[in-house]
Write a protein that holds these residues in place. Sequence first.
Motif: not given
Length: 185
Positions: A2-10, A37-40, A44-47, A53-56
Amino acid sequence: MSFQAYLNAVEAKTGKSPDALKALAAAKGLAGPGVKAGDVVAWLKDEFDLGRGHAMAIFALLKADVEPRGAAGDRIDKLFSGGRASLRPLFDAVAEKAKALGDDVDLAPTDTYVSLVRGTRKFAIVQPVAGRLDIGVKRKAVAPTERFAAAGSWNSMVTHRSRLTDAAEIDAELVEWLWAAYAAA
């Protein structure tokens, strides 16, 4: 997931809440109109070594701040506008039958279809396509029938699909399939 699960994992991976990440994005110029989207995703990948999926999920929050989604009714109106306007009465009839299943049934529109949900659990979807409504129903371990074919790759969130072109097809069999999916949700 779920979307919330992605946010929790992030948050678990980065140690930062979604709001903290939104503030960091704003400080880096990665928020507001025109953010890509690509910039974000790259940031998030670099830092934080986040996957796409999590970045999106974070990008979706950034975008929502700039382009908030309309109310459910407005989104349904938009979905059934233009060439799909003729399908609105058919959709309204399906929605009426679905809402009659229980007080906890709600409509959750996306940009391309409307989910039928019981509380927070999706049990069916309704998608307007050229000249018909596709009804997707979640009924695991139920064999496909002539009318309710396997959903296959059409939509992985449901198990079966039926195609409606006429109000007469909103019959006892359709309601029975919706009821079984609702009861299992």
